[in-house]
Design a protein around this motif. Structure first.
Motif, short mmCIF file in Angstrom:
data_model
loop_
_atom_site.label_atom_id
_atom_site.label_comp_id
_atom_site.label_asym_id
_atom_site.label_seq_id
_atom_site.Cartn_x
_atom_site.Cartn_y
_atom_site.Cartn_z
N ASP A 80 0.81 -1.21 0.00
CA ASP A 80 0.00 0.00 0.00
C ASP A 80 0.86 1.27 0.00
O ASP A 80 2.07 1.23 0.25
CB ASP A 80 -0.94 0.01 1.20
N ARG A 81 0.21 2.38 -0.28
CA ARG A 81 0.92 3.66 -0.42
C ARG A 81 1.62 4.08 0.87
O ARG A 81 2.77 4.54 0.84
CB ARG A 81 -0.06 4.74 -0.87
N THR B 53 0.72 3.69 -7.50
CA THR B 53 0.45 3.66 -6.06
C THR B 53 0.79 4.99 -5.40
O THR B 53 0.06 5.48 -4.52
CB THR B 53 1.24 2.53 -5.38
N LEU B 54 1.90 5.58 -5.82
CA LEU B 54 2.35 6.84 -5.22
C LEU B 54 1.72 8.07 -5.87
O LEU B 54 2.01 9.20 -5.46
CB LEU B 54 3.87 6.94 -5.29
N LEU C 232 12.55 9.21 -13.91
CA LEU C 232 12.84 10.54 -13.39
C LEU C 232 11.72 11.04 -12.48
O LEU C 232 11.98 11.59 -11.40
CB LEU C 232 13.03 11.51 -14.57
N SER C 233 10.47 10.83 -12.90
CA SER C 233 9.33 11.26 -12.08
C SER C 233 9.30 10.52 -10.74
O SER C 233 9.04 11.12 -9.69
CB SER C 233 8.02 11.03 -12.84
N LEU C 234 9.60 9.22 -10.78
CA LEU C 234 9.64 8.45 -9.54
C LEU C 234 10.75 8.95 -8.62
O LEU C 234 10.57 9.09 -7.41
CB LEU C 234 9.86 6.97 -9.85
N SER C 235 11.91 9.22 -9.21
CA SER C 235 13.05 9.69 -8.42
C SER C 235 12.72 11.01 -7.72
O SER C 235 13.06 11.21 -6.55
CB SER C 235 14.27 9.86 -9.32
N GLU C 236 12.05 11.88 -8.43
CA GLU C 236 11.68 13.17 -7.84
C GLU C 236 10.64 12.99 -6.74
O GLU C 236 10.66 13.67 -5.73
CB GLU C 236 11.17 14.10 -8.93
N THR C 237 9.73 12.03 -6.93
CA THR C 237 8.69 11.79 -5.95
C THR C 237 9.25 11.20 -4.65
O THR C 237 8.86 11.63 -3.55
CB THR C 237 7.61 10.84 -6.52
#
Length: 327
Positions: free
Chosen positions: A188-189, A215-216, A231-236
């Motif tokens: 889960d988140r 999920t995020l 890249l988007s995941l890394s920033e998140t």
């Protein structure tokens, strides 16, 4: 390749026994097929630690082993590979088994049981001692069942507050590598955000990266480009992200930039354990003091060589890998 050992790799996941089968295709319900071949091998977290040992780095298994014939197989193999088994021993059940089926397209399908490795006591990781350059490996398999989840989240809380026992000359947090695993859709988140709070290096395949992004709540454009997703995941998550692309190489996103790490071309015959090989070599190279991009470059070659061999733990030796890199 960096050759100076700096730290060791501590694995907090699960060792199981793999029953591997080579099949033409996954059978339909109510039908039966024959396997072309099979093997009984130690797998699960062992695959990652085997890769670490193949790189000449100390590997420590902080997870559990049971009591019974499967546990005996697992324990013997850990001893043979000189993997330090510092985790708990469950006297109530045997170690679990995973049936790993590889079809003619080299794709794999798993059916697993739950054993002692998932009957994790809350204080399972309380005695982990970390030194300079150590790498802690975490897996999403630990975040699906309540017992291992509670133990791992307890360790994460201690890492966040820096109360894990350190060697006398270390006041830095260890490097953490997190592989969400094939079970990522069941995490889960809130749990993923808790993992993100200690800023691990995330290592995911393309499918897993899409699930984590969803999920995020990471916004992905219409093209669903893997490099942009990394890249988007890394920033998140505010941490480096590796998106493994199999025969297409890998993307490494960190610090607002994304780099393409080239693949190593081979003819795959069995992809079982390739992601484990990649993660293990990344961990080992980081323990050697390598930069992340260099660690992924070496891991790409190791994972490529591993899929030319049958079985779950097929990381090449350091000598084989050195020869392949030099060529």
């Amino acid at each position: 390749m960096t050759t100076q050992q700096v730290g060791r790799v501590i694995h907090t996941g699960q060792v199981v026994v793999d029953l591997t089968m080579n099949i033409d295709h996954i059978p339909q319900p109510s039908t039966e097929i024959f396997a072309d071949g099979y093997g009984l091998e130690v797998g699960g977290g062992f695959n990652v630690m085997y890769a670490v040992r193949q790189m000449g780095i100390i590997a420590e298994y902080a997870g559990g082993l049971g009591v019974g014939p499967l546990a005996d197989i697992a324990r013997e193999r850990l001893v043979r590979e000189k993997i330090v088994a510092s985790g708990y021993r469950d006297t109530t059940m045997d170690t679990g088994i995973c049936v790993a089926m590889t079809d003619r397209n080299a794709e794999r399908t798993f059916v697993s049981t739950r054993g002692a490795e998932l009957n994790t006591p809350l204080d399972a990781y309380d005695d982990i001692r970390l030194g300079v350059g150590d790498v802690v490996y975490m897996t999403g398999y630990s975040l699906v069942d309540e017992a291992p989840k509670a133990a791992l989240l307890r360790l994460i809380e201690r890492l966040r507050t820096h109360t894990v026992k350190q060697s006398a000359d270390s006041d830095e947090k260890p490097t953490i590598v997190f592989d969400p695993s094939t079970m990522v859709a069941d995490i889960d988140r809130d749990t993923l955000e808790t993992v993100a709070s200690v800023h691990p290096i995330w290592s995911l395949n393309a499918r897993e990266s899409r699930i984590v992004a969803g999920t995020l709540g990471v916004e992905i454009d219409e093209t669903d480009d893997a490099s942009q997703r990394a890249l988007s995941l890394s920033e998140t998550v505010d941490a480096p992200v590796i998106v493994r692309q199999g025969g297409k190489g890998a993307f490494v996103a960190a610090g607002g930039r994304v780099e393409t790490i080239a693949p190593h071309a081979v003819d795959a015959i069995d992809t079982n354990g390739a992601g484990d090989t990649h993660c293990g070599v990344v961990c080992a190279m980081l323990a050697r003091g390598s930069e992340l991009n260099e660690a992924v470059r070496v891991a790409n070659v190791a994972a490529a060589l591993s899929v030319t061999r049958r079985g779950p733990a097929t990381c090449p030796s350091l000598a084989e890998l050195t020869a392949a890199l030099s060529s």
